[in-house]
Design an enzyme around this catalytic site. Structure first.
Site, PDB file in Angstrom:
ATOM      1  N   GLY C  58     -17.608  96.542  48.357  1.00 54.15           N
ATOM      2  CA  GLY C  58     -18.074  97.282  47.189  1.00 54.15           C
ATOM      3  C   GLY C  58     -17.965  96.468  45.906  1.00 54.15           C
ATOM      4  CG  ASN C  81      -8.315 100.133  53.232  1.00 54.93           C
ATOM      5  OD1 ASN C  81      -8.492  99.949  52.027  1.00 54.93           O
ATOM      6  ND2 ASN C  81      -9.130 100.844  53.986  1.00 54.93           N
ATOM      7  CB  CYS C 141     -13.439 104.506  47.901  1.00 53.46           C
ATOM      8  SG  CYS C 141     -11.900 103.564  48.007  1.00 53.46           S
ATOM      9  CE  LYS C 176     -18.555 103.508  54.232  1.00 48.81           C
ATOM     10  NZ  LYS C 176     -18.072 102.116  54.320  1.00 48.81           N
ATOM     11  CB  ILE C 202     -17.094 108.797  58.780  1.00 47.81           C
ATOM     12  CG1 ILE C 202     -16.226 108.104  59.821  1.00 47.81           C
ATOM     13  CG2 ILE C 202     -17.859 109.951  59.390  1.00 47.81           C
ATOM     14  CD1 ILE C 202     -15.131 108.938  60.453  1.00 47.81           C
ATOM     15  CB  THR C 204     -11.042 105.367  55.615  1.00 48.35           C
ATOM     16  OG1 THR C 204     -10.972 105.547  54.193  1.00 48.35           O
ATOM     17  CG2 THR C 204     -11.456 103.949  55.933  1.00 48.35           C
ATOM     18  CB  THR C 277     -11.053  98.423  61.396  1.00 49.47           C
ATOM     19  OG1 THR C 277     -11.041  99.144  60.161  1.00 49.47           O
ATOM     20  CG2 THR C 277      -9.635  98.061  61.784  1.00 49.47           C
TER      21      THR C 277
END
Lengths: 261, 313, 313, 261
Positions: C58, C81, C141, C176, C202, C204, C277
């Site tokens: 981002g 994270n 986020c 997103k 998706i 997180t 990941t």
């Protein structure tokens, strides 16, 4: 003594005996002392990504040696992990689980299809031991490649069916029964659902007793989670609904009491 | 030398008992509903007297047949289940399961499920004179068409059903919350407003697994509830959020496998914890968690487990 | 004999390319934002030309320093994270990262983050004349105080920000979505109403890990975003739900490690997938997923990967 | 050749050399050929429950043999898994990673604290090789139990500090420096943050150059994910903010450029 044992079992030996078919012998005295034909054990994976035990049927039980023999097919990551076990390794196991076969004292067909073949070997041995005079015939259905054939022949008369006709009768186990004009009073069977359905119908037509070992995805393996049920004709006294626990009341059922979907 | 302190702690008595709604549990470790039946099958392998409580599989006013099979699927670090709350109904449950559990020195928490407020109330009323310690109301099962999660995702419905149940309950009422929500603190506040005595969280997260070889859903129900170690960090976060929001005692659950997982949950604000899917990974998981918490207290020279409850809030 | 069909399929050409908003991707495998930087570090080990697209970390209108450390924690089957969208700002990004990516035969999708609608719009406008293929707007986020998930959990905010961005965007806009919601289809419909060209899901799930020995949070930010194989079943379920609800193309992500995981997502309705990941588990994960999808098509005699998209809907 | 290599490395040997301290030698020719003192490798777990690689510093690099030596402490489940590796096992590894130490051609202190001691051994070897005439002293700080001491003594003069005074100076590495009236132009150090902070201050007071190897929780290990950053005095040209990537620009930093929290 308790009915079930859980702990680390030592791998006595393992060999590949067919395309993706493995033959594993474990030192598990407490299980070997308790187990009987038709029961199974839960094997636990080492890899933490795989959290559920794998149910594996007992192919042979040697109470004297304290060993159990498991013949299984590599079907996923868990069984793939098991196929890597070597002599001296330890694997966590729980068992024996399930009800096992009941003996009827009558002439019987022992019918195995595909990876349903292994449990019929221990059944053949126990029938020979407990019912020496009753006659029984083993009918084994393979896709093509045979396995465990010599072990079965050591137990009596064996008839083979292969889908591709590479050995014995071309077709399924019922084709082998008809081709060889075989008859008996009882059917004991383990294998794929289409075979079990056909055998249930065949047993009804011929007024035979029929005992089928069923499979289903399991979680706890001891009857607590109600994951592995099968539909039943009557209301089951434990569940109080029309289904039974395959891992507990089963895996062996009288064909008449279960509805095969 | 180095080992002496530990040895002394071994001798030192540590308190592992906790209280919820005035009821004392010998230790904070319970079994999560649906993973342990009513304890009978596990009692062959597990000493139920070692557990703080047995939380039974959900029971309804009448027998439920549950969903078609396959009902379970393994996924990475967890499992999906869509058993669909199969249960024998409250009558047989009271006749068979409660007397069985009474034979052990552990608390009995009955998980109650239903398709309507009336269903829940009927079961709660039937249990009024039964020797059970608490009721856990399952308004968060993702695997039944009516009831279950439908209630659990709507704050108004949660408050309404909580107060309906409370009106009739003879035992303290625990509301079991769904994690499939935007803000679990809003749901927790609704349960508190409805008069809940305690909260259980979290239930399973809705998931799906596809068999790419057969190109079909693995579960007959298509979706199922995700449980197991995979969801533990989400459960710890939600327990922490809810513990900061409401003043109700919390029973924390979701992916607890080890004593370490349980202690995380307690530090985040749970007074007790439930071991669920881990029972499938190891039949002794709950016993080991109870033992491990005791060891932790000794190792750290903590005299009372209650000092850990919400210590990070 | 047995092998011949396979051998023939080896020779047989299979189409792995997919189209999204009229843009062709050589295969459906992308890199998930934040796990792959702008590809430069991975390019030492990975052939970027093998990827359908690189989705950049981002980028905001100005440089962001991100959160304090520790920023990551491993959990069972996944990781948390809380990097906090550290980024060099759009100016340096345009000067350095875009020219770097242009050297490879892969599509470029720029992930855009912001603390306000104006922030997002500023970045989108700055990119209008840049040679990038698509924009992915990160409104989900969990690790930044303002913006981010705050937008992503409110349908009205999602619709508003989507239309604001669309007014200014020269490239197709992917929104997103956050999984930390009660009903992701409601959010998806809001993005569609706002004029989104595609959806990514998706992001997180918010989680927490506690260090019981130090009795403290592992992450400086306390909570972090849970990613990795642990969340895959939740992601597949949400992709399936959204694919049934909206008519927008979906880029599926969440715990994809192997080609099998990717194919699950495609069968559930995703036109493309992102490997995130898993890049940390194996630097070659994305390449292997692309290869594995091709192998799967051959093994099953499927001529075109597009036959799999949403095949289970 | 590429700067980094990823693949399966064969375990040459492993031994426990202290309380929870393990000494692992891997056959990794491509890494040994590229690596230098101060760099590290990422080791991957077999168990799927643990998905992130573990960064482990290089204790010795033997380009001739194509081996790397890793001395690590068991700190969690991942390192516990590694401690079970036996000769002949394979482990997936990625490296070399990070920048490594730069040589200043001046007299130096090589200072290691606890599990920060191992990387100083390879540095000592390389300094002896590349700067034979420059004098350097090794100061090692242990809690109590010593490890790798003989390996270090083979490289030159070694001073030891132990917290419990069981050997050398009772106290920390600075106490050892003062007690032995040691001096040098450069500090190279790896160890716990309190030690590094003290050394940074000590270097400033004594106008010494100071290079510190930092630690932080990592994910990708190659500079892409921005998990393992440290605060810096100036804006970093890559990140464009006041922090640097420990796994990429580091782990070794000039003490003057970083802010130690």
């Amino acid at each position: 003594m308790a009915n079930k044992w859980e702990g680390q079992a030592l791998v006595r030996k393992q060999a590949q005996i067919g395309d993706g078919i493995f033959d594993l012998t474990l030192q598990a005295d407490e299980i070997a002392a308790r187990a009987r034909a038709g029961q199974f054990v839960s094997l636990y994976c080492r890899d933490g990504a795989r959290i559920l035990p794998r149910p594996v049927s007992l192919c042979e039980i040697n109470a004297g040696e304290g060993t159990i023999r498991l013949v299984y097919r590599v079907a996923g990551k868990g069984t793939k992990e098991f196929s890597g076990l070597r002599e001296g390794d330890a694997v966590r196991v729980l068992g024996p689980l399930g009800n096992g076969f009941s003996f009827r004292g009558k002439s019987a067909f022992l019918i195995g299809g595909g990876i349903g073949i292994p449990p019929m070997l221990e059944l053949a041995k126990e029938l020979n031991e407990k019912e020496p005079q009753t006659e029984h015939k083993m009918i084994l259905g393979y896709r093509s490649e045979r396995f465990l054939l010599e072990d079965f022949r050591a137990q009596g008369e064996v008839f083979v069916a292969t889908e591709d006709g590479s050995a014995g009768t071309k077709g399924n186990v019922l084709d082998a029964i008809r081709e060889n004009h075989l008859s008996a009073d009882v059917i004991y069977a383990c294998g794929p659902m289409p075979m079990l359905r056909a055998l249930k119908a065949y047993a009804q037509e011929n007024r035979m007793e029929c005992f089928l070992s069923l499979e289903e995805r399991m979680a706890c393996g001891i009857g607590a989670c109600l994951a592995c049920v099968c539909k039943t004709k009557e209301t089951d006294p434990h569940t109080n609904v029309r289904n039974k626990r395959i891992c507990k009341e089963g895996p062996v059922f009288d064909a008449g009491e279960v509805e095969l979907s | 030398m180095n080992k002496n302190p530990d040895r002394n702690m071994e001798k030192a008595a540590v308190n592992t008992s906790v209280q919820i709604c005035g009821i004392t549990f010998k230790n904070p470790v319970m079994t999560a509903s649906g993973t342990f039946g009513s304890g009978e099958e596990y009692s062959e392998l597990v000493d139920l007297n070692r557990l703080g409580a047995v939380v039974t599989k959900g029971v309804a006013n009448v027998p439920w047949p549950g969903n078609p099979t396959p009902r379970v699927a393994e996924v990475y670090g967890g499992m999906l289940n869509a058993v669909g709350l199969q249960n024998p109904g409250i009558e047989l449950f009271c006749k068979r399961d409660i007397p069985f559990l009474r034979r052990f020195d552990t608390r009995i928490i009955v998980n109650v499920c239903g398709k309507s407020a009336a269903d829940y109330c009927e079961v709660v009323e039937r249990l009024a004179n039964e020797p059970v310690d608490m009721l856990e109301i399952n308004i968060s099962c993702p695997n039944v068409k009516e009831g279950g999660i439908a209630f659990g995702q709507d704050p108004k419905a949660v408050e309404a059903i909580t107060s309906e149940v409370k009106k009739r309950a003879a035992q303290p009422v625990i509301m079991k919350l769904s994690p499939n929500v935007t803000d679990i603190t809003e749901i927790a506040r609704a349960a508190e407003a409805g008069g809940a005595d305690a909260l259980s969280l979290i239930n399973t997260l809705t998931g799906m697994k596809i068999d790419i070889e057969r190109r079909t859903f693995v579960l007959a129900n298509k979706t199922g509830g995700l449980s197991g170690p995979a969801i533990h960090p989400i459960a710890v976060r939600m327990v922490y959020q809810v513990a900061q929001t409401v003043s109700l005692p919390i029973i924390g659950m979701g992916g607890i496998v080890t004593a370490e997982d349980a202690i995380e949950m307690i530090l985040a604000g749970a007074t007790a914890v439930s071991v669920g899917t881990a029972n499938f990974m190891d039949v002794h998981a709950a016993e080991k968690a109870a033992d491990g918490i005791e060891d932790y207290l000794r190792r750290h020279g903590i005299a009372d487990v209650r000092e850990l409850v919400g210590a990070l809030l």
